[in-house]
Scaffold this active site. Structure first.
Site, PDB file in Angstrom:
ATOM      1  N   GLY A 214       0.834  -1.205   0.000  1.00 34.73           N
ATOM      2  CA  GLY A 214       0.000   0.000   0.000  1.00 34.73           C
ATOM      3  C   GLY A 214       0.872   1.260   0.000  1.00 34.73           C
ATOM      4  N   GLY A 216       2.589   4.651   1.916  1.00 36.18           N
ATOM      5  CA  GLY A 216       2.931   5.238   3.209  1.00 36.18           C
ATOM      6  C   GLY A 216       4.150   4.669   3.888  1.00 36.18           C
ATOM      7  N   ALA A 217       4.267   5.026   5.178  1.00 40.93           N
ATOM      8  CA  ALA A 217       5.480   4.740   5.941  1.00 40.93           C
ATOM      9  C   ALA A 217       5.668   3.243   6.174  1.00 40.93           C
ATOM     10  CB  ALA A 217       5.421   5.479   7.277  1.00 40.93           C
ATOM     11  N   ILE A 218       4.577   2.504   6.424  1.00 35.64           N
ATOM     12  CA  ILE A 218       4.748   1.077   6.754  1.00 35.64           C
ATOM     13  C   ILE A 218       5.287   0.298   5.543  1.00 35.64           C
ATOM     14  CG2 ILE A 218       3.582  -1.033   7.536  1.00 35.64           C
ATOM     15  CD1 ILE A 218       1.767   0.814   9.264  1.00 35.64           C
ATOM     16  N   GLU A 237      -1.092  -2.869  -6.499  1.00 35.32           N
ATOM     17  CA  GLU A 237      -1.951  -1.753  -6.898  1.00 35.32           C
ATOM     18  C   GLU A 237      -1.074  -0.544  -7.254  1.00 35.32           C
ATOM     19  OE1 GLU A 237      -5.221  -1.445  -4.278  1.00 35.32           O
ATOM     20  OE2 GLU A 237      -4.795   0.667  -3.947  1.00 35.32           O
ATOM     21  N   GLY A 335      -7.980  -1.086  -2.677  1.00 33.94           N
ATOM     22  CA  GLY A 335      -7.699  -2.432  -3.190  1.00 33.94           C
ATOM     23  C   GLY A 335      -7.434  -3.449  -2.099  1.00 33.94           C
TER      24      GLY A 335
END
Ligand code: COA
Length: 437
Positions: A214, A216-218, A237, A335
């Protein structure tokens, strides 16, 4: 007529081009970094021409001038995702949210939400007269193919990316040439919590896996801990800057992919100019529409597929709320479930939901006895597989409600474990409680 003459015949100014939009029509806007900023500005500048134009999009970088207070008579937002620039409009009732899986957006545009106008951004044409949708193929290409009118910003800064990501100039109604940088996503801040999460998630990734990540930071933290892995692939995605180092190190090479072998597959991209330079004319990178990339029946064809997404909260049964904070629509399902479902059918698949153990500066636990009043369940307890926090990994698939609760409590923030255990004892007969798994 040769394609050059067709192209020339369609060139116009942004101000002229957006006059093709009629009051009451539905306008689908190109996604995320692919949103045509100059066309949107020209449309807002002439707002008095329009009454009740329905604006439909997922993410849209930029200021979204049509979403501001006082615009509601001219434009009405119908979000298929809620993001930074439209969250307030939805919260204040000046916009709406339509729930839908990302892979089904093209079907939505075929059936329930027919497209009058597609406002898109593409690259300049190649030697055969095809423009690339560049960083946003997703629903943008299907919407352009279905629309009655296609107004395109042909930006010479839009990366040219192949795959099923091209449109011929003859299919565009009006073309506006621009030369502006593609909007960038600020690089995420990776703190100690994200690093710990990244380390745990990376420990679940085997050599030869294909990944979905996905934003972002993670996800970026996970990528930091994958440098010692071998032969990873991407069927995602989206991806961002964090991936470039792993490709350059040869860790991500797609060699063992069972579908689209050797390709870095995505449906949209968002990141910095470094990412946009990396993907431009890069034969490794292939973009396909979202009804292909995200379709669970396509995702499942990747062996050892691992999906990595995030959430707002998880209850003790493993129900995952990823898009609303109670009744407040914070984002959308995107998604997440497309991949969770596809991965669950893939040979050797693992789906991971990775989240910090707390939110709101440590004041609330994200592992909760009950989801907040009104929260929407994104990933159901039947679909959920692994939950990861900075305190560890909770496998949930195939486990009883009692075992799930214990595994989740074990990875909750220590400050909340006692109260979660109290709920556990209320719910389950303590004498019969087996240890976690
Ligand atoms: N209670 C109260 N507030 C909460 C909360 C909770 N349980 N969970 C989050 N929040 C608050 C946070 O504190 C934060 O507020 P702040 O910015 O004022 O600190 C805000 O909500 C955002 O939370 P955060 O976890 O930082 O969000 P994020 O930007 O990392 O996004 C999701 C997380 C879950 C919203 C996002 O991943 C998402 O939309 N997922 C669904 C779609 C998806 O998975 N798509 C596939 C990949 S693209």
């Amino acid at each position: 007529m040769d394609w050059q003459s067709i192209y020339q015949s369609k060139l116009t100014s942004a101000e002229e081009a957006v006059r093709a939009i009629q009051s009451g029509q539905r306008v689908v806007v190109g996604h995320a970094a692919g949103a045509p900023q100059q066309l949107l500005k020209a449309m807002v500048a002439q707002k008095e021409r329009y009454q009740g134009v329905e604006m439909v999009h997922m993410l849209c970088l930029g200021d979204g001038g049509y979403l501001g207070e006082g615009m509601e008579e001219h434009f009405r937002f119908n979000g298929i995702f809620v993001g930074a620039n439209n969250r307030k409009a939805v919260e204040e009732g000046r916009g709406d949210y339509t729930p839908c899986f990302f892979h089904e957006f093209p079907k939505l545009f075929q059936k329930q939400l027919p497209v009058d106008v597609a406002l898109i951004q593409v690259s300049r044409p190649d030697e055969n007269g095809f423009c690339s949708f560049g960083v946003s193929c997703d629903y943008t290409k299907p919407a352009a193919e279905l629309a009655k009118v296609v107004i395109a910003e042909a930006n010479d800064r839009m990366p040219y990316i192949g795959g099923d990501n091209l449109i011929h100039v003859s299919k565009l109604t009006h073309i506006v040439e621009t030369s502006v940088p593609i909007l960038e996503l600020p690089l995420p801040k990776i703190g100690e919590t994200e690093k710990k999460l990244g380390e745990y998630v990376a420990s679940l990734v085997e050599d030869g896996s294909t990944l979905q990540l996905g934003i972002g930071a993670i996800p970026d933290a996970v990528l930091m801990f994958l440098k010692d892995k071998k032969d990873l692939g991407i069927h995602s995605e989206m991806f961002s800057d964090g991936l470039i180092d792993l490709v350059e190190l040869g860790v991500v090479n797609g060699r063992q992919k069972s579908l689209h072998q050797g390709e870095l597959v995505a449906t949209f991209l968002m990141g910095s100019q470094r990412l946009y330079d990396f993907v431009n004319n890069n034969p490794l990178v292939k973009m396909y529409p979202v009804n292909h990339v995200n379709h669970p029946c396509v995702v499942m064809q990747n062996h050892k597929m691992v999906s990595i997404n995030s959430c707002i909260e998880v209850d003790l049964m493993g129900q995952v709320a990823s898009e609303s904070i109670g009744l407040k629509q914070f984002s959308g399902v995107g998604g997440q479930v497309d991949f969770v479902r596809g991965v669950s059918m893939a040979e050797g698949g693992k789906s991971i939901i990775a989240t910090p153990a707390t939110a709101a500066g440590g004041k609330v636990s994200r592992i909760v006895p009950f989801l907040a009043h009104g929260a929407a369940v994104s990933t159901s307890r039947n679909d959920v597989d692994y939950i990861v926090t900075e305190y560890g990994i909770a496998p949930l698939k195939g486990l009883t409600l009692r075992q799930r609760a214990l595994n989740l409590i074990a990875i909750a923030h220590p400050d909340f474990r006692e109260s979660l255990m109290e709920e556990f004892h209320r719910r389950f007969a303590p004498a019969a409680a087996p240890a976690g798994v």
